[in-house]
Motif scaffolding. Sequence first.
Motif, PDB file in Angstrom:
ATOM      1  N   MET A  94       0.679  -1.254  -0.080  1.00  0.00           N
ATOM      2  CA  MET A  94      -0.083   0.073   0.167  1.00  0.00           C
ATOM      3  C   MET A  94       0.920   1.410   0.095  1.00  0.00           C
ATOM      4  SD  MET A  94      -3.002  -0.922  -0.361  1.00  0.00           S
ATOM      5  CE  MET A  94      -3.924   0.459  -0.171  1.00  0.00           C
ATOM      6  N   LEU A  95       1.885   1.484   0.572  1.00  0.00           N
ATOM      7  CA  LEU A  95       3.020   2.440   0.764  1.00  0.00           C
ATOM      8  C   LEU A  95       3.245   2.618  -0.746  1.00  0.00           C
ATOM      9  CD1 LEU A  95       4.417   4.595   2.327  1.00  0.00           C
ATOM     10  CD2 LEU A  95       6.108   2.972   2.856  1.00  0.00           C
ATOM     11  N   ILE A  96       3.775   1.596  -1.294  1.00  0.00           N
ATOM     12  CA  ILE A  96       4.546   1.739  -2.729  1.00  0.00           C
ATOM     13  C   ILE A  96       3.021   2.276  -3.764  1.00  0.00           C
ATOM     14  CG2 ILE A  96       5.098   0.393  -4.513  1.00  0.00           C
ATOM     15  CD1 ILE A  96       6.528  -1.558  -2.687  1.00  0.00           C
ATOM     16  N   ILE A  97       2.140   1.857  -3.489  1.00  0.00           N
ATOM     17  CA  ILE A  97       1.000   2.188  -4.341  1.00  0.00           C
ATOM     18  C   ILE A  97       0.646   3.797  -3.982  1.00  0.00           C
ATOM     19  CG2 ILE A  97      -1.548   1.846  -4.816  1.00  0.00           C
ATOM     20  CD1 ILE A  97      -1.012  -1.079  -4.489  1.00  0.00           C
ATOM     21  N   ILE A  98       0.528   4.038  -2.894  1.00  0.00           N
ATOM     22  CA  ILE A  98       0.343   5.487  -2.525  1.00  0.00           C
ATOM     23  C   ILE A  98       1.569   6.358  -3.085  1.00  0.00           C
ATOM     24  CG2 ILE A  98       0.145   7.144  -0.339  1.00  0.00           C
ATOM     25  CD1 ILE A  98      -1.315   4.842   1.007  1.00  0.00           C
ATOM     26  N   LYS A 104       2.691  10.354  -9.185  1.00  0.00           N
ATOM     27  CA  LYS A 104       1.979  10.372 -10.516  1.00  0.00           C
ATOM     28  C   LYS A 104       3.041   9.802 -11.493  1.00  0.00           C
ATOM     29  CE  LYS A 104      -0.962  14.417  -9.958  1.00  0.00           C
ATOM     30  NZ  LYS A 104      -1.497  15.531 -10.611  1.00  0.00           N
ATOM     31  N   ILE A 105       3.607   8.517 -11.202  1.00  0.00           N
ATOM     32  CA  ILE A 105       4.477   7.708 -11.979  1.00  0.00           C
ATOM     33  C   ILE A 105       3.847   6.492 -11.985  1.00  0.00           C
ATOM     34  CG2 ILE A 105       6.587   9.160 -11.364  1.00  0.00           C
ATOM     35  CD1 ILE A 105       7.365   7.062  -9.449  1.00  0.00           C
ATOM     36  N   SER A 106       2.611   6.150 -11.588  1.00  0.00           N
ATOM     37  CA  SER A 106       2.212   4.800 -11.755  1.00  0.00           C
ATOM     38  C   SER A 106       2.038   4.314 -12.922  1.00  0.00           C
ATOM     39  CB  SER A 106       0.700   4.742 -10.875  1.00  0.00           C
ATOM     40  OG  SER A 106      -0.087   5.483 -11.563  1.00  0.00           O
ATOM     41  N   TYR A 109       4.807   1.744 -14.406  1.00  0.00           N
ATOM     42  CA  TYR A 109       4.751   0.535 -14.040  1.00  0.00           C
ATOM     43  C   TYR A 109       3.331  -0.448 -14.625  1.00  0.00           C
ATOM     44  CZ  TYR A 109       8.335   2.506 -11.168  1.00  0.00           C
ATOM     45  OH  TYR A 109       9.495   3.061 -10.795  1.00  0.00           O
ATOM     46  N   SER A 110       3.846  -1.735 -14.772  1.00  0.00           N
ATOM     47  CA  SER A 110       2.784  -2.537 -15.210  1.00  0.00           C
ATOM     48  C   SER A 110       1.748  -2.815 -13.662  1.00  0.00           C
ATOM     49  CB  SER A 110       3.126  -3.826 -15.915  1.00  0.00           C
ATOM     50  OG  SER A 110       2.010  -4.876 -15.787  1.00  0.00           O
ATOM     51  N   ARG A 111       0.551  -2.520 -13.767  1.00  0.00           N
ATOM     52  CA  ARG A 111      -0.293  -3.012 -12.646  1.00  0.00           C
ATOM     53  C   ARG A 111      -0.520  -4.298 -12.466  1.00  0.00           C
ATOM     54  NH1 ARG A 111      -1.868   1.809 -14.957  1.00  0.00           N
ATOM     55  NH2 ARG A 111      -2.224   3.485 -13.642  1.00  0.00           N
ATOM     56  N   LEU A 112      -0.484  -5.211 -13.585  1.00  0.00           N
ATOM     57  CA  LEU A 112      -0.687  -6.396 -13.654  1.00  0.00           C
ATOM     58  C   LEU A 112       0.702  -7.104 -12.832  1.00  0.00           C
ATOM     59  CD1 LEU A 112      -2.189  -8.715 -14.344  1.00  0.00           C
ATOM     60  CD2 LEU A 112      -1.282  -8.874 -16.484  1.00  0.00           C
ATOM     61  N   TRP A 113       1.912  -6.464 -13.209  1.00  0.00           N
ATOM     62  CA  TRP A 113       3.168  -6.942 -12.429  1.00  0.00           C
ATOM     63  C   TRP A 113       3.100  -6.859 -10.971  1.00  0.00           C
ATOM     64  CZ3 TRP A 113       6.749  -3.835  -9.660  1.00  0.00           C
ATOM     65  CH2 TRP A 113       7.731  -4.479  -9.291  1.00  0.00           C
ATOM     66  N   LEU A 114       2.621  -5.619 -10.860  1.00  0.00           N
ATOM     67  CA  LEU A 114       2.336  -5.212  -9.269  1.00  0.00           C
ATOM     68  C   LEU A 114       1.546  -6.153  -8.699  1.00  0.00           C
ATOM     69  CD1 LEU A 114       3.278  -3.183  -7.125  1.00  0.00           C
ATOM     70  CD2 LEU A 114       1.372  -1.732  -7.798  1.00  0.00           C
ATOM     71  N   ALA A 115       0.436  -6.541  -9.428  1.00  0.00           N
ATOM     72  CA  ALA A 115      -0.324  -7.574  -8.681  1.00  0.00           C
ATOM     73  C   ALA A 115       0.186  -8.690  -8.671  1.00  0.00           C
ATOM     74  CB  ALA A 115      -1.714  -7.537  -9.362  1.00  0.00           C
ATOM     75  N   TYR A 116       0.927  -9.318  -9.563  1.00  0.00           N
ATOM     76  CA  TYR A 116       1.629 -10.547  -9.362  1.00  0.00           C
ATOM     77  C   TYR A 116       2.632 -10.665  -8.322  1.00  0.00           C
ATOM     78  CZ  TYR A 116      -0.285 -11.754 -13.958  1.00  0.00           C
ATOM     79  OH  TYR A 116      -1.293 -12.373 -15.057  1.00  0.00           O
TER      80      TYR A 116
END
Length: 133
Positions: A94-98, A104-106, A109-116
């Motif tokens: 959550m800290l990383i996502i926030i 505003k650099i999300s 990064y691949s959101r799918l990679w972050l989920a995996y």
Amino acid sequence: MFDKSLLRGYAGFINIFSRVSDPLIVVFAAFVAYWFRFGTIAAGLPKDYQLLLLFSLFSVVIIFPQFNLYASWRGQSLAKQAKSVFLAWLGVVMLIIIILFGLKISAAYSRLWLAYWAASGLIMLLVFRLCIY
């Protein structure tokens, strides 16, 4: 069955081993997630993913002790330890996502990679705890 008091003499080693292994597991999970998402890790992770991983390592080193993950778990249930690992890892993710969205650099990064990475990291951390405790 083997005697659990045998492990009592290795409590200090297990503590240090856990403190070193947790960040390594996070790194390994990131590489597995990258391979799973993109199909290759031949050239290693891109620079932006490396920076994110470095920040996550610092986060693990700071956040995990706050959830008493390295305290003695003697007499505690595995469910309680699993809950602590889950909450600590959730805090890191959550800290990383926030931070990614706050800066505003999300989009880099691949959101799918972050989920995996989040899922594989949690599974690997839980399996590791199950094996050593």
